[in-house]
Design an enzyme around this catalytic site. Structure first.
Site, mmCIF file in Angstrom:
data_model
loop_
_atom_site.group_PDB
_atom_site.id
_atom_site.type_symbol
_atom_site.label_atom_id
_atom_site.label_comp_id
_atom_site.label_asym_id
_atom_site.label_seq_id
_atom_site.Cartn_x
_atom_site.Cartn_y
_atom_site.Cartn_z
ATOM 1 N N LYS A 116 -9.176 0.625 -13.225
ATOM 2 C CA LYS A 116 -8.788 0.254 -14.246
ATOM 3 C C LYS A 116 -7.232 0.279 -14.365
ATOM 4 O O LYS A 116 -6.422 -0.052 -14.985
ATOM 5 C CB LYS A 116 -9.421 0.413 -15.649
ATOM 6 C CG LYS A 116 -10.863 0.007 -15.813
ATOM 7 C CD LYS A 116 -11.348 -0.189 -17.124
ATOM 8 C CE LYS A 116 -12.057 1.228 -17.471
ATOM 9 N NZ LYS A 116 -12.749 0.912 -18.936
ATOM 10 N N LYS A 158 -9.404 7.589 -20.321
ATOM 11 C CA LYS A 158 -10.125 6.755 -19.794
ATOM 12 C C LYS A 158 -10.419 6.980 -18.408
ATOM 13 O O LYS A 158 -9.375 7.156 -17.700
ATOM 14 C CB LYS A 158 -9.749 5.431 -20.331
ATOM 15 C CG LYS A 158 -9.626 4.781 -21.672
ATOM 16 C CD LYS A 158 -8.981 3.528 -22.010
ATOM 17 C CE LYS A 158 -9.923 2.428 -21.721
ATOM 18 N NZ LYS A 158 -9.091 1.264 -22.178
ATOM 19 N N GLY A 165 -18.612 1.181 -21.607
ATOM 20 C CA GLY A 165 -18.210 2.038 -22.889
ATOM 21 C C GLY A 165 -18.241 3.388 -22.469
ATOM 22 O O GLY A 165 -18.022 4.265 -23.560
ATOM 23 N N GLU A 200 -3.986 6.521 -22.541
ATOM 24 C CA GLU A 200 -3.222 5.351 -23.204
ATOM 25 C C GLU A 200 -3.248 5.475 -24.623
ATOM 26 O O GLU A 200 -3.838 6.390 -24.991
ATOM 27 C CB GLU A 200 -3.531 3.953 -22.629
ATOM 28 C CG GLU A 200 -4.931 3.764 -23.212
ATOM 29 C CD GLU A 200 -5.462 2.191 -22.510
ATOM 30 O OE1 GLU A 200 -5.040 2.005 -21.437
ATOM 31 O OE2 GLU A 200 -6.547 1.665 -22.929
ATOM 32 N N TYR A 202 -3.961 5.219 -28.335
ATOM 33 C CA TYR A 202 -5.394 4.856 -28.954
ATOM 34 C C TYR A 202 -4.789 3.820 -30.076
ATOM 35 O O TYR A 202 -4.018 4.297 -30.936
ATOM 36 C CB TYR A 202 -6.037 6.022 -29.537
ATOM 37 C CG TYR A 202 -7.220 5.661 -30.297
ATOM 38 C CD1 TYR A 202 -8.151 5.125 -29.530
ATOM 39 C CD2 TYR A 202 -7.564 5.751 -31.545
ATOM 40 C CE1 TYR A 202 -9.540 4.690 -30.084
ATOM 41 C CE2 TYR A 202 -8.688 5.283 -32.145
ATOM 42 C CZ TYR A 202 -9.771 5.001 -31.583
ATOM 43 O OH TYR A 202 -10.884 4.510 -31.951
ATOM 44 N N ARG A 292 -17.319 -10.552 -13.165
ATOM 45 C CA ARG A 292 -18.386 -10.547 -13.108
ATOM 46 C C ARG A 292 -18.855 -11.681 -14.197
ATOM 47 O O ARG A 292 -18.118 -11.930 -15.205
ATOM 48 C CB ARG A 292 -19.278 -9.562 -13.201
ATOM 49 C CG ARG A 292 -19.069 -8.820 -14.341
ATOM 50 C CD ARG A 292 -20.200 -7.594 -14.617
ATOM 51 N NE ARG A 292 -19.689 -6.600 -15.340
ATOM 52 C CZ ARG A 292 -19.453 -6.436 -17.009
ATOM 53 N NH1 ARG A 292 -20.014 -7.526 -17.283
ATOM 54 N NH2 ARG A 292 -18.884 -5.602 -17.590
ATOM 55 N N ARG A 338 -27.286 -8.924 -29.791
ATOM 56 C CA ARG A 338 -27.930 -8.426 -28.835
ATOM 57 C C ARG A 338 -29.124 -7.718 -29.462
ATOM 58 O O ARG A 338 -29.078 -6.754 -30.451
ATOM 59 C CB ARG A 338 -27.124 -7.332 -28.121
ATOM 60 C CG ARG A 338 -25.956 -7.917 -27.294
ATOM 61 C CD ARG A 338 -25.134 -6.974 -26.354
ATOM 62 N NE ARG A 338 -23.930 -7.413 -26.141
ATOM 63 C CZ ARG A 338 -23.359 -6.917 -24.964
ATOM 64 N NH1 ARG A 338 -23.828 -5.975 -24.308
ATOM 65 N NH2 ARG A 338 -22.215 -7.385 -24.446
HETATM 66 P P1 ADP Z 1 -15.330 -0.303 -20.658
HETATM 67 O O1 ADP Z 1 -15.028 -0.829 -19.309
HETATM 68 O O2 ADP Z 1 -16.150 1.086 -20.515
HETATM 69 O O3 ADP Z 1 -16.133 -1.580 -21.511
HETATM 70 P P2 ADP Z 1 -13.028 -0.877 -22.088
HETATM 71 O O4 ADP Z 1 -11.592 -0.237 -21.434
HETATM 72 O O5 ADP Z 1 -13.293 -2.466 -21.901
HETATM 73 O O6 ADP Z 1 -14.131 -0.076 -21.341
HETATM 74 O O7 ADP Z 1 -12.968 -0.696 -23.440
HETATM 75 C C1 ADP Z 1 -14.307 -0.720 -24.225
HETATM 76 C C2 ADP Z 1 -13.788 -0.682 -25.768
HETATM 77 O O8 ADP Z 1 -13.223 0.558 -25.854
HETATM 78 C C3 ADP Z 1 -12.898 -1.394 -26.230
HETATM 79 O O9 ADP Z 1 -13.445 -2.692 -26.871
HETATM 80 C C4 ADP Z 1 -12.367 -0.883 -27.503
HETATM 81 O O10 ADP Z 1 -13.077 -0.885 -28.604
HETATM 82 C C5 ADP Z 1 -12.200 0.651 -27.215
HETATM 83 N N1 ADP Z 1 -10.865 1.042 -26.384
HETATM 84 C C6 ADP Z 1 -10.619 0.930 -25.158
HETATM 85 N N2 ADP Z 1 -9.051 1.158 -24.943
HETATM 86 C C7 ADP Z 1 -8.740 1.506 -26.463
HETATM 87 C C8 ADP Z 1 -7.494 2.046 -26.799
HETATM 88 N N3 ADP Z 1 -6.593 2.184 -26.083
HETATM 89 N N4 ADP Z 1 -7.393 2.104 -27.894
HETATM 90 C C9 ADP Z 1 -8.503 1.854 -28.909
HETATM 91 N N5 ADP Z 1 -9.683 1.500 -28.578
HETATM 92 C C10 ADP Z 1 -9.928 1.342 -27.030
#
Ligand code: ADP
Length: 449
Positions: A116, A158, A165, A200, A202, A292, A338
């Site tokens: 990512k 992250k 998640g 990053e 929040y 995917r 879901r």
């Molecule tokens: P994953 O690949 O585990 O699903 P994502 O990067 O898609 O992770 O993020 C999943 C969720 O986490 C997002 O939909 C959001 O709710 C939260 N999130 C991710 N990054 C941020 C951020 N920088 N600020 C606030 N919430 C975030």
């Protein structure tokens, strides 16, 4: 089109792909673990092959076993579904090396998007806005502190290889930052075998808006509108809908164009999803690309009338993507719920087990994608999502009305069994949800109350 496709997955998505194969005139082969041998969907395939014991590591995640199954059953392609090996670039490479088409993007694209932190670099190069943060991986305490000071608290740490998640931690000050940084690294190592993390800003209470992408073999790339996936618990989606109540045509075009620009810059092929966070002021930021088919792809199918899994098969077999951007029209409103075999009153603990009574909803505007049947047992080894209820109406309020009706019809009963169905009904009764006024923090706030 392929002659025979092996489905390297289980449950709802295995059935979804069997159905697409039928529609496309291809034969479907499913693999199954010992725990899934009596699953009704297994019987629906043209051929089924056992690949090992219940544990996913020894079955659905075991590449040599899956390739052996593909060779024994003489398929010309493998569909990985979602989860398991779907975003494993090594698996896609092995398929190619064995002359079996992998139904998904090329291995190098999976690898680039799977990291990512690297995907954010691609976004920057395509002039797609990203959440402000570290340029790539953060390795030392000093760097973590310096970056967090620069972007300002709160920050989120992250896992570069994260997904589902997991591997994310929020820190609101310097004291919690270092703790979270170390925890995030060891969690990432344990869960993804890669301790790389990045930091990053929040974004507080954003919406999660993602765009469905289709990219043909020649690079013709289009988007199929958005899905709003703001109803989440612990960063995992529970309800998804399309279109988003928060987007007007202008913002949709702008975000859709950014999604297509990212996919082109990444050399993307086949079906994928570009995910964004949408801030309250209308700014949006790329967060990741999922290389995917996604659980929630069906809401897009309902509002566009386009069969995404059929297109995955066509594109992987080399057929051109004949749909142009101007052909894509969103009509009506779709919502997905879901249905997880979990007990929301006990911290969402999974409740696997025997199903004594099963009543599935139907009628106008209802699509139920599930592998369940009466008399089957929900295995305890896998993801707890057992069904997806999809509803469709001319507009959002009609979709909600049909959602209420369909949810009230569902019965999944057995000893100790609970599902998320009653929770969905409670969410649909909330004024904020009905008004479309939600963000990614809505569900957690609601659950706390
Ligand atoms: P994953 O690949 O585990 O699903 P994502 O990067 O898609 O992770 O993020 C999943 C969720 O986490 C997002 O939909 C959001 O709710 C939260 N999130 C991710 N990054 C941020 C951020 N920088 N600020 C606030 N919430 C975030």
């Amino acid at each position: 089109m392929f002659r025979r496709v092996l489905i390297a997955n289980r449950g709802e998505v295995a059935l979804r792909v069997i159905r697409a194969c039928r529609d496309m005139g291809a034969e479907a082969v499913v693999v199954y673990s010992e725990a899934d041998k009596d699953m009704p969907y297994v019987e629906l395939a043209d051929e089924a092959i056992c690949i090992g014991p219940a544990s996913s590591a020894d079955s659905y995640l075991d590449i040599p076993r899956i390739i052996a199954a593909a060779e024994i059953t003489d398929v010309d392609a493998i569909h990985p579904g979602y989860g398991f090996l779907a975003e494993n670039s090594h698996f896609a490479e092995v398929c190619e090396a064995c002359n079996i088409a992998f139904i998904g993007p090329p291995p190098s694209v999976i690898a680039d998007c799977g990291n990512k932190a690297r995907a954010k670099d691609v976004a920057r190069s395509a002039k797609v806005p990203v959440v402000p943060g570290s340029d790539g991986a953060v390795e030392t305490d000093e760097d973590a502190v310096a970056i967090a000071r620069k972007i300002g608290y709160p920050v989120i740490i992250k896992a570069a290889s994260g997904g589902g998640g997991r591997g994310m931690r929020v820190a609101s000050n310097e004291v919690s930052l270092l703790n979270s940084f170390h925890q995030a690294r060891s969690e990432a190592q344990a869960a993804f075998n890669d301790a790389t993390v990045y930091i990053e800003k929040y974004v507080e209470d954003p919406r999660h808006i993602e765009f469905q992408i289709l990219a043909g073999p020649d690079g013709n790339t289009i988007h199929l509108g958005e899905r709003d996936c703001s109803i989440q618990r612990r960063h995992q989606k529970l309800i998804e809908e399309s279109p988003s109540p928060a987007l007007d045509p202008k913002l949709r075009n702008k975000m859709g164009a950014a999604a297509v620009a990212f996919a082109k810059a990444a050399g993307y092929r086949n079906a994928g999803t570009v995910e964004f966070l949408l801030d309250k002021d209308g700014s949006f930021y790329f967060i990741e690309l999922n290389a995917r088919i996604q659980v929630e792809h069906c809401v897009t199918e309902m509002v566009t009338g386009i069969d995404l899994v059929a297109w995955q098969l066509r594109i992987a077999s080399g057929e051109p993507l004949t749909i142009r951007q101007k052909d894509v029209k969103l009509k009506g409103h779709a919502i997905e719920f879901r249905i997880n075999a979990e007990n929301p009153d006990r911290g969402f603990a999974p409740t696997p087990g025997f199903i004594q009574k099963l009543v599935l909803p139907g009628g106008r505007g209802v699509r139920m994608d599930t592998y369940l049947a009466g008399g089957c047992t929900i295995p305890r080894y896998y993801d707890s999502m057992v069904a997806k209820l999809l509803v469709y109406g001319d507009d959002r309020s009609e979709a909600i009305q049909i959602g209420n009706r369909a949810l009230s019809e569902i019965r999944v009963e057995g000893p100790g069994l609970h599902t998320t169905t009653p929770l969905h009904r409670r969410i649909l009764a909330q004024a904020e949800f009905v008004n479309g006024d939600v963000d990614t923090g809505f569900l957690e706030r609601f659950l706390e109350e």
